[in-house]
Structures are given as structure tokens and as C-alpha cells.
Design an enzyme around this catalytic site. Structure first.
Site, short mmCIF file in Angstrom:
data_model
loop_
_atom_site.label_atom_id
_atom_site.label_comp_id
_atom_site.label_asym_id
_atom_site.label_seq_id
_atom_site.Cartn_x
_atom_site.Cartn_y
_atom_site.Cartn_z
CE LYS A 114 -3.50 -0.88 -0.55
NZ LYS A 114 -3.93 -1.46 -1.86
CG HIS A 137 4.23 -6.14 -1.05
ND1 HIS A 137 4.44 -4.91 -1.62
CD2 HIS A 137 2.96 -6.49 -1.39
CE1 HIS A 137 3.34 -4.54 -2.28
NE2 HIS A 137 2.44 -5.49 -2.16
CB SER A 140 -3.45 2.85 2.15
OG SER A 140 -3.69 2.26 0.90
CE LYS A 172 -10.95 9.67 1.49
NZ LYS A 172 -10.95 10.36 2.79
P1 A3P Z 1 -5.05 4.90 -0.80
O1 A3P Z 1 -5.66 3.67 -0.21
O2 A3P Z 1 -4.51 5.82 0.23
O3 A3P Z 1 -5.93 5.60 -1.77
P2 A3P Z 1 -0.38 -0.31 -3.62
O4 A3P Z 1 -0.41 -0.18 -5.10
O5 A3P Z 1 0.99 -0.41 -3.03
O6 A3P Z 1 -1.31 -1.37 -3.15
O7 A3P Z 1 -0.91 1.08 -3.04
C1 A3P Z 1 -2.24 1.48 -3.18
C2 A3P Z 1 -2.35 2.91 -2.74
O8 A3P Z 1 -1.74 3.74 -3.74
C3 A3P Z 1 -3.79 3.38 -2.61
O9 A3P Z 1 -3.77 4.42 -1.64
C4 A3P Z 1 -4.04 3.91 -4.01
O10 A3P Z 1 -5.13 4.78 -4.11
C5 A3P Z 1 -2.71 4.65 -4.25
N1 A3P Z 1 -2.46 4.92 -5.66
C6 A3P Z 1 -2.52 4.07 -6.69
N2 A3P Z 1 -2.26 4.71 -7.85
C7 A3P Z 1 -2.03 6.00 -7.53
C8 A3P Z 1 -1.72 7.17 -8.29
N3 A3P Z 1 -1.61 7.14 -9.59
N4 A3P Z 1 -1.54 8.34 -7.61
C9 A3P Z 1 -1.66 8.39 -6.27
N5 A3P Z 1 -1.96 7.32 -5.50
C10 A3P Z 1 -2.14 6.14 -6.13
#
Ligand code: A3P
Length: 294
Positions: free
Chosen positions: A48, A107, A137, A257
Site C-alpha cells: 500500500k 513486498h 490504506s 483516495k
Molecule cells: P489509498 O488507499 O490511500 O488511496 P499499492 O499499489 O501499493 O497497493 O498502493 C495502493 C495505494 O496507492 C492506494 O492508496 C491507491 O489509491 C494509491 N495509488 C494508486 N495509484 C495511484 C496514483 N496514480 N496516484 C496516487 N496514489 C495512487
């Protein structure tokens, strides 16, 4: 990895998390003995922290900004997630069958990364995100992803996170371990908050690290294609391909978000004080610092 065996979808489910995680453990020797190739690129994060975001950026860079090529498959299939088993084929086998150059995802904390990545001197990109937003998140991800253990209440999950009793272990050790590793290995260490603040500057760092030179126009296209709003609507990046029995986006969307500072909407004053006290102790002996807001 503590916390791995806490969930169960019930016997009628076609995916039983205990079994999925058990098979990670059962296949640990195979994961540990994974044979990296010298031209592999490894994308590493605590879950996340912005994994999917950097994956899309890297893929766009590698394909010179060709959006159609980046829509060839879901993130999950484009970049095998080396230690994970579900859904679909075991990612290690996917990786083994993939022609070079490969981009892989993990991860794992630094000490659990298969040694061949170090032996082959592979390039690694690490993305770190401030603990509070990362935790928020992760909490929502646990709620919507039926492959994850039950998070319990926010208060309960907060405690588990602080104690490192969550999947992929202790956030504090993860970010510090990778921070230290960059002293001796080819690691580009990025921050979610920096990417959010100035994507152009950060994508240029990735370009340099990957020894790629792209026209300004292509760079702008990459920035646009990897914004939160565009990725949220991209079925090859937003994980909507997963059936609701695996990820229930109606509980909380994967692309939730995408901001810095959402933790303020979750922590009570008391939780925040306790978290900060504990944080100061755990992060006292590192030069690594995070921004909790922009
Ligand atoms: P939130 O839950 O705070 O919205 P991962 O890919 O490591 O699982 O992380 C997911 C997190 O990254 C989520 O955060 C997701 O919304 C955010 N995320 C994914 N793409 C993004 C982007 N292009 N810009 C900003 N945040 C992004």
C-alpha cells in the site's frame, strides 16, 4: 510473518486465504531459490505504499509511453509478484516463463529477498510512504480484500500495525532495512509524497535510473497516464478484474483516495499521540524521514 493465518473465507469459498498463505510458506524454498537475471528490475514496497503507481510509471517508461502496450494485461500479470500465489498461476512460474528483461514485484522485507537478486546485482526501485497514510490504506485494503486477514476495528488494526503483527511484517523495519540496503546496492529509493508533490521530478529520477531518455512530450504523457484519476479508470491497473469474492470494491475501492494526509480523517488525538511516541522510538536511529503532509 506474523498474522498470516488469521483469516478464513469459509469452506464454501473457492479461495481460502489460509491455504493461499500456507502455500507461500510451503513454497518458500522455491521463492528463496528464485533465479534472478542480471537485467531484472525489482519493484519493492511495503504493501500500500504506491506499488501499482510505480509499476505503471515503470511500464510506461519501458514502453516509451505507449498506452496500448501498457494495457496488454493487468498489473498483476505484467509484473509477477514473486512471493504471492493467488489469483491465477503461481507468480514464480509466471516470472520463470517470462522473457527478459523482466520487471518483478515484491513486498518482502530486505532480509527475505531471494539472494540471487543481490548476486545478479539487479536494479531495484523501492517506494516508501509515510507510516500513517500507509497504515490507513492498508486498513481499508484489508476490509475489501478477502485474501487478507480480517482487520478488526480501526483501533485494533492500528495496534497490530504498530506491533508489526500484519502481513509483510513490521513497516518500521521494512522502510529502514531497504534504506540501509541502498548504501551497498543499486536501489532507487523513492517516496510516495514526493511522487505526489512533483511527479515530473520523480519520474525523471526513474528515467535516469533506468538509463532511458524520453522526449518531453512522452514524459508528459506518462505523467498524465499515471495520475490517480486516470489509473482509477484503467481496468488494467485498478484491480477491478478481481471478482468481488476476492476484492470487493464496493467496500473500499483499490484506487481509494490517492492522497497524502488522509490519516487525519482516521486517527483520534489520543491515537495520534500514542502513535507518534512509539514512532519516535522506532525511528530514532535512522536518517530516514517522512513527510506526513504536503
Ligand atoms: P489509498 O488507499 O490511500 O488511496 P499499492 O499499489 O501499493 O497497493 O498502493 C495502493 C495505494 O496507492 C492506494 O492508496 C491507491 O489509491 C494509491 N495509488 C494508486 N495509484 C495511484 C496514483 N496514480 N496516484 C496516487 N496514489 C495512487
Amino acid at each position: 510473518l506474523p498474522g498470516l493465518f488469521q483469516s478464513d473465507l469459509g469452506e464454501n469459498s473457492f479461495l481460502i486465504p489460509k491455504m493461499a498463505i500456507q502455500s507461500v510458506c510451503d513454497r518458500w524454498d522455491q521463492i528463496w531459490n528464485f533465479r534472478a537475471r542480471p537485467d531484472d528490475l525489482l519493484i519493492t514496497t511495503y504493501a500500500k505504499a504506491g506499488t501499482t503507481w510505480i509499476q505503471e510509471i515503470v511500464d510506461m517508461i519501458q514502453h516509451d509511453g505507449d498506452i496500448e502496450k501498457c494495457k496488454r494485461a493487468t498489473t498483476y500479470l505484467r509484473h509477477p509478484f514473486i512471493e504471492w500465489v493467488l489469483p491465477g498461476p503461481f507468480s514464480l512460474e509466471l516470472a520463470e516463463a517470462m522473457p527478459s528483461p523482466r520487471t518483478l514485484k515484491t513486498h518482502l522485507p530486505v532480509q527475505l529477498v531471494p539472494p540471487s537478486f543481490w548476486e545478479q546485482e539487479c536494479k531495484i526501485i523501492y517506494v516508501a510512504r509515510n507510516a500513517k497514510d500507509n497504515l490507513v490504506s492498508y486498513y481499508h485494503f484489508h476490509r475489501m480484500n478477502k485474501n487478507m486477514p480480517e482487520p478488526g476495528t480501526w483501533e485494533e488494526f492500528l495496534k497490530k500495525f504498530m506491533a508489526g503483527q500484519v502481513l509483510w511484517g513490521c513497516w518500521y523495519d521494512h522502510v529502514k532495512g531497504w534504506w540501509d540496503a541502498k548504501e551497498n546496492h543499486c536501489i532507487l529509493y523513492l517516496f510516495y509524497e514526493d511522487l505526489k508533490e512533483d511527479p515530473k521530478r520523480e519520474i525523471q529520477k526513474v528515467l535516469q535510473f533506468l538509463e532511458k531518455d524520453l522526449e518531453n512530450e512522452v514524459l508528459d504523457k506518462i505523467i498524465h497516464h499515471t495520475t490517480f484519476e486516470i489509473m482509477k479508470d484503467n481496468p488494467m491497473a485498478n484491480y477491478t478484474f478481481q471478482p468481488p469474492a476476492v476484492m470487493d470494491h464496493s467496500i473500499s475501492p483499490f484506487m481509494r483516495k490517492g492522497t497524502v494526509g488522509d490519516w487525519k480523517n482516521h486517527f483520534t488525538m489520543a491515537q495520534n499521540e500514542k502513535f507518534d511516541d512509539d514512532y519516535r522510538k522506532k525511528m530514532s536511529r535512522t536518517s530516514l524521514t517522512f513527510r506526513m503532509e504536503l
